[in-house]
Structures are given as structure tokens and as C-alpha cells.
Write an enzyme that holds these catalytic residues in place. Structure first.
Site, PDB file in Angstrom:
ATOM      1  CB  CYS A  10      -0.886   0.073   1.237  1.00 48.58           C
ATOM      2  SG  CYS A  10      -1.934  -1.356   1.467  1.00 48.58           S
ATOM      3  N   GLY A  36       0.423   0.176  -5.112  1.00 48.58           N
ATOM      4  CA  GLY A  36      -0.838  -0.565  -5.054  1.00 48.58           C
ATOM      5  C   GLY A  36      -1.739  -0.167  -6.198  1.00 48.58           C
ATOM      6  CG  ASN A 109       2.671   0.883   3.447  1.00 46.76           C
ATOM      7  OD1 ASN A 109       3.724   1.473   3.276  1.00 46.76           O
ATOM      8  ND2 ASN A 109       2.502  -0.356   3.033  1.00 46.76           N
ATOM      9  N   GLY A 110       1.276  -1.626   5.610  1.00 44.19           N
ATOM     10  CA  GLY A 110       1.970  -2.552   6.495  1.00 44.19           C
ATOM     11  C   GLY A 110       1.111  -3.767   6.758  1.00 44.19           C
ATOM     12  CB  CYS A 253      10.952  -2.931   4.251  1.00 45.41           C
ATOM     13  SG  CYS A 253      10.832  -3.896   2.738  1.00 45.41           S
ATOM     14  CE1 TYR A 259       9.238  -4.947  -8.513  1.00 46.69           C
ATOM     15  CE2 TYR A 259       8.005  -4.658  -6.473  1.00 46.69           C
ATOM     16  CZ  TYR A 259       8.030  -4.854  -7.834  1.00 46.69           C
ATOM     17  OH  TYR A 259       6.864  -4.938  -8.519  1.00 46.69           O
ATOM     18  CB  CYS A 401       7.246  -9.989   3.103  1.00 43.51           C
ATOM     19  SG  CYS A 401       7.168  -8.435   4.026  1.00 43.51           S
ATOM     20  CB  CYS A 452      13.145  -5.738   7.863  1.00 42.32           C
ATOM     21  SG  CYS A 452      12.301  -7.339   7.779  1.00 42.32           S
ATOM     22  CB  CYS A 455      11.963 -11.605   2.273  1.00 42.34           C
ATOM     23  SG  CYS A 455      12.819 -10.124   1.715  1.00 42.34           S
TER      24      CYS A 455
HETATM   25  P1  5GP Z   1       9.722 -14.144 -11.159  1.00 41.32           P
HETATM   26  O1  5GP Z   1      10.775 -14.434 -12.200  1.00 41.32           O
HETATM   27  O2  5GP Z   1      10.140 -14.543  -9.834  1.00 41.32           O
HETATM   28  O3  5GP Z   1       8.391 -14.740 -11.562  1.00 41.32           O
HETATM   29  O4  5GP Z   1       9.458 -12.570 -11.152  1.00 41.32           O
HETATM   30  C1  5GP Z   1      10.498 -11.695 -10.865  1.00 41.32           C
HETATM   31  C2  5GP Z   1      10.023 -10.308 -11.079  1.00 41.32           C
HETATM   32  O5  5GP Z   1       9.033  -9.930 -10.109  1.00 41.32           O
HETATM   33  C3  5GP Z   1      11.159  -9.306 -10.938  1.00 41.32           C
HETATM   34  O6  5GP Z   1      11.313  -8.630 -12.159  1.00 41.32           O
HETATM   35  C4  5GP Z   1      10.727  -8.344  -9.855  1.00 41.32           C
HETATM   36  O7  5GP Z   1      10.970  -7.013 -10.268  1.00 41.32           O
HETATM   37  C5  5GP Z   1       9.257  -8.602  -9.661  1.00 41.32           C
HETATM   38  N1  5GP Z   1       8.876  -8.510  -8.214  1.00 41.32           N
HETATM   39  C6  5GP Z   1       9.618  -8.817  -7.160  1.00 41.32           C
HETATM   40  N2  5GP Z   1       8.962  -8.601  -6.009  1.00 41.32           N
HETATM   41  C7  5GP Z   1       7.773  -8.126  -6.329  1.00 41.32           C
HETATM   42  C8  5GP Z   1       6.669  -7.672  -5.519  1.00 41.32           C
HETATM   43  O8  5GP Z   1       6.647  -7.706  -4.305  1.00 41.32           O
HETATM   44  N3  5GP Z   1       5.604  -7.215  -6.202  1.00 41.32           N
HETATM   45  C9  5GP Z   1       5.579  -7.176  -7.543  1.00 41.32           C
HETATM   46  N4  5GP Z   1       4.504  -6.687  -8.121  1.00 41.32           N
HETATM   47  N5  5GP Z   1       6.604  -7.600  -8.317  1.00 41.32           N
HETATM   48  C10 5GP Z   1       7.699  -8.069  -7.728  1.00 41.32           C
HETATM   49 MG    MG Z   2      10.913  -6.416 -12.387  1.00 43.90          MG
END
Ligand code: 5GP
Ligand code: MG
Length: 473
Positions: A10, A36, A109-110, A253, A259, A401, A452, A455
Site C-alpha cells: 500500500c 498498489g 501501509n503494512g 524494509c 524493488y 514477508c 529488515c 525475506c
Molecule cells: P519471477 O521471475 O520470480 O516470476 O518474477 C520476478 C520479477 O518480479 C522481478 O522482475 C521483480 O521485479 C518482480 N517482483 C519482485 N517482487 C515483487 C513484488 O513484491 N511485487 C511485484 N509486483 N513484483 C515483484
Molecule cells: Mg521487475
């Protein structure tokens, strides 16, 4: 089930003391959209409280006529994404209820890690839930708290809550519980999620990330500190109150840097761009490219900054390998598996001309399930790429997480059950390396006393209550 119903990502934004507060929050939410994409909502107040919320992106939820109803000198807003089951309009935030302290709205958010336990206790005491969010729990606790005013009720209620929370409250009474107006921002004692205070002329602004301030022309005042509650009742000053508990460490985090947060934001006192670029440089130091590499390419957009850092450190050219369509949401966002599969293709397309016959280093910020990566690699092979050496600007994700990032259950995380070699073979690359936990912390200029890394380590700071049994681990 805890994992299935309560995980969410969020963003929050609030403006106090501005005649266009509702509109400014709307704009702020558009720059927090990456936090989100499932629902969005705003509560504004001008004597009475006005609320509009809906499913979808901020631009879809708020039309001209909705924004016209969001009058008043103050407003709070929220964008939300959650996993299965709870993807419904009733869970859209801010939630708005009547309490002994007047009308109270909240955006969160959390993730409260003891939500299920609290929820059951409250239910036994007669609470009836309107939503399936953990956020609603705080409203029940507040309503039952028998204090003199909302800030005291919040402080009292938060003593029972464990886990991660950056909360934004709106209230149509003041801190003496008299008709008035108050905005309250709180960050949990460990500071898992970011929350920043800003100034727009004489108005106060609060947001998950500073990129929301940039859009509306606000200046960053400072971070809201872990374990701090800020009470805003007028344009001149605010009151800062410490939550009772003050741990010796924080637990911000680190995945926000890797990311989640936008590179143009400053969070946890640092530029996301600079940390992310350093993650890439550090990765190149730890896992340099093999000889005869033509270029470094990224999986846009989230890994572009890390790829620039990697290319700089490795003295290789950075090339655009994929074009990402910006008109579809993030792949990961789509809750059902068949849709996710389909979405990888409509989201990314390789540029054959820049790739054919080349050997590349491919940077991504993380591997979650490994399914997106596997598809991207297949696309690169089809485009005639010679060798693909994948480098990940975070360590292997081995644990789910519980603090507000929507990673899947541990068993779905490929690194929880596969070695790096097995992952390499599964996604089909010539070599695969991840950043180390130490290298990641070095890039973020901190230690496990500040960040943190649950993960990546599989170790959790707070108790994690397992599903139905209420068992702890
Ligand atoms: P995978 O290859 O594991 O299916 O997907 C990896 C991709 O998922 C990476 O490009 C990364 O940027 C994206 N990703 C990693 N963590 C998250 C997250 O918490 N939420 C979303 N929406 N995408 C994520
Ligand atoms: Mg990505």
C-alpha cells in the site's frame, strides 16, 4: 488464513490545511500508484467527512464529479494491492467509521502480524467486521478504548498490535475531543515501512514516499521516525509523541530500496536511486561478468537503475534489451496464475536488433517464483541471444514477508526449495548469481540493526503466527 487474507502492499498520502486538499491527495496518490494498483480511496473533511473509493487505478477511480465531492481543507488517501479473496471494494481504504471520538478514517501501509489473534478476541467480545482487512482491527480497538481523545485511543490500541504499520488517520474532532479537525500519522516502533512529513506552503503533507511531494510541489520536512506519532491540528505546528515502546534497533524494509519504492524518492533518509545503483555496483564486484560480454541489459523498469550501476562497475555498455509496455500493470500484480502467464508477454518484448548473436549480462532486482524470469529468458533465446548471464541485485528470497510486501507463501518462493544451480537450470540461463546479504547491507549503508532482511534470511523479528492454529514460530 493469515497468509491468504491479510497480505497487502500500500501507499498513503495526506494533506492538512489546504483548500485543494482532496485534489492534492489525488495527485499524490498517482505518484504512489506503484505501491498498489487494486483499489484507491480518499477521505476529505470540511465539517463532515466525504469519502470516495473504488477498485482500480487512481485515474480510473476518481472522475471529475468524484473529486468535486472531496471538498475540505484536509484529506487522506490510500492505494492498495492485496492477494486473493480480499480483492473487493469493501476492503478499499481509507476506512471510515463513527467512534466515541467522532468520525475516524484510517489508511494503512503494512501488516499487523497478530491480526488473526486480535480479530478472534474482538469477535468474541462482539465485534462485527465490515471488511477482511487487518486495518479494521485498529478501529475496533480504538472504539473500545475508553480514553479522552483519539490520540490517546490510538496510543492505547497500538500497544496490542504487533508488526508493521505506517498509519494515517483523519478525524472530525480535535485532540480535546471537541468538534474540529485532526490528521494523525504513526509509524511502528521498528519503522518497517516508510512515512515522510512535508510542507506545502503553510500546509502539512504526509506520504509513503517523497515522490508524492515532488508532484504537488511540497518540500520534505523530515522522516516520521520509527515509533513516532505526529498529531496535526493547525497549519503552524504539529505535536510529536513517542509510542511507549522504544526498541534499540529499527527494522526498515530493505526491499523498498531493491524493488518497491520509486527511484526518485528519498526514504529512510536515503535516495532510492543511489542505493539501487550501488546495489548494482556491489553486484558487479561480487559477481563480475565472464569474458566476452557485449552488454548489460535490464528487466525494465525495476532493475534499470541497478543495471546502470552494474554496467558502470563492470565497464560494459548498458543496452536496452526489452521494451516494456506501460499500459499494463505489473505482472506480479495479477492474482490468478493463467493471467500472470499471459501478462509477461504483453508486458515485455525483446529488441531483436540489439540482441541477436550477442552475449549479455541480464540484471533483475529479484527472483520470486522464477516464472517471469523463465519466460523472459525464453524470449531472449528466441531473439537469437548467444549467452545469458543473469545477475540479481538482491539475495535469494527464501521467506515470505509478513510486514507489508506481497511475496507469496514460502513454498511458492523458488529459492526456498531450490539451489542457485537448480534455479539457473529452471530459468535456463548460462550462469546465475545473486547479491550477498552483506553486500546488500553495505550498499544500503546499514546493518541488520537497521534493516529488515527477513525475506532473505528467513528469520523474523516479531512472532509469526501460523495460520488457524495460532501457533508461533
Ligand atoms: P519471477 O521471475 O520470480 O516470476 O518474477 C520476478 C520479477 O518480479 C522481478 O522482475 C521483480 O521485479 C518482480 N517482483 C519482485 N517482487 C515483487 C513484488 O513484491 N511485487 C511485484 N509486483 N513484483 C515483484
Ligand atoms: Mg521487475
Amino acid at each position: 488464513m493469515l497468509e491468504a487474507s491479510l497480505k497487502e502492499e500500500c501507499g498513503v498520502c495526506g494533506v492538512f490545511g489546504h483548500r485543494d486538499a482532496g485534489h492534492l491527495v489525488y495527485l499524490g496518490l498517482t505518484s504512489l500508484q506503484h505501491r498498489g494498483q487494486e483499489s484507491a480511496g480518499i477521505v476529505s473533511w470540511n465539517g463532515r467527512m466525504n469519502r470516495h473509493a473504488g477498485m482500480g487505478l487512481v485515474f480510473d477511480v476518481f472522475k471529475k464529479e468524484n473529486l468535486q465531492t472531496l471538498r475540505g481543507h484536509a484529506a487522506i488517501g490510500h492505494v492498495r494491492y492485496s492477494t486473493h479473496g480480499s480483492s473487493v471494494i469493501k476492503n478499499a481504504q481509507p476506512l471510515l467509521v463513527s467512534t466515541p471520538y467522532g468520525q475516524v478514517a484510517v489508511g494503512h501501509n503494512g501488516n499487523f502480524t497478530n491480526a488473526e489473534i486480535l480479530k478472534k478476541k474482538l469477535e468474541l467480545g462482539g465485534a462485527i467486521y465490515q471488511t477482511t482487512t487487518d486495518t479494521e482491527i485498529i478501529l475496533h480497538l480504538i472504539a473500545k478504548s475508553k480514553k479522552n481523545n483519539l490520540p490517546e485511543a490510538i496510543l492505547h490500541s497500538l500497544k496490542r498490535v504487533e508488526g508493521a504499520y505506517s498509519l494515517l488517520f483523519a478525524c472530525d474532532r480535535d485532540s480535546h475531543n471537541k468538534p474540529g479537525s485532526m490528521m494523525i500519522a504513526v509509524r511502528d516502533p521498528y519503522g518497517f515501512r516508510p512515512l515522510v512529513l512535508g510542507r506545502l506552503g503553510s500546509s502539512w503533507v504526509v506520504a509513503s514516499e517523497t515522490c508524492a511531494f515532488d508532484l504537488i510541489g511540497a518540500k520534505t520536512e523530515r522522516e516520521i521516525e520509527p515509533g513516532e506519532m505526529i498529531i496535526i491540528e493547525n497549519n503552524r505546528n504539529y505535536k510529536s509523541v513517542r509510542l511507549a515502546e522504544r526498541p534499540t534497533r529499527s527494522s526498515m524494509c530493505i526491499f523498498e530500496f531493491i524493488y518497491f519504492a520509486r527511484p526518485d524518492s528519498k526514504i529512510f533518509g536515503k535516495s532510492v536511486y543511489e542505493v539501487r545503483r550501488e546495489l548494482g555496483r556491489q553486484l558487479a564486484r561480487e559477481a563480475p561478468p565472464p569474458p566476452n560480454i557485449h552488454s548489460v541489459i535490464a528487466v525494465p523498469d525495476s532493475s534499470v537503475v541497478a543495471a546502470l550501476g552494474y554496467a558502470e562497475q563492470a565497464r560494459l555498455p548498458f543496452e536496452i534489451g526489452f521494451i516494456r509496455s506501460h499500459y499494463v500493470g505489473r505482472t506480479f500484480i495479477e492474482p490468478s496464475k493463467p493471467m500472470r502467464d499471459f501478462r509477461a508477454r504483453i508486458k515485455y518484448n525483446p529488441i531483436r536488433e540489439s540482441l541477436k548473436g550477442k552475449s549479455v549480462v541480464l540484471i533483475d532486482d529479484s527472483i520470486v517464483r522464477g516464472t517471469t524470469s523463465r519466460k523472459l529468458i525464453r524470449m531472449l533465446r528466441d531473439a537469437g541471444v548467444n549467452q545469458i548471464h543473469m545477475r540479481i541485485s538482491s539475495p535469494p528470497i527464501v521467506g515470505s514477508c509478513y510486514y507489508g510486501i506481497d511475496t507469496p507463501t514460502t513454498s511458492e518462493l523458488i529459492a526456498s526449495s531450490h539451489s542457485v544451480k537448480q534455479i539457473r537450470d529452471f530459468i535456463g540461463v548460462d550462469s546465475l548469481s545473486y547479491l550477498s546479504i552483506e553486500g546488500m547491507l553495505r550498499a544500503a549503508k546499514g546493518s541488520t540493526n537497521q534493516y529488515c532482511v527477513s525475506c532473505f534470511s528467513g528469520k523474523y523479528l516479531t512472532k509469526i503466527y501460523q495460520e488457524e492454529s495460532g501457533k508461533q514460530s
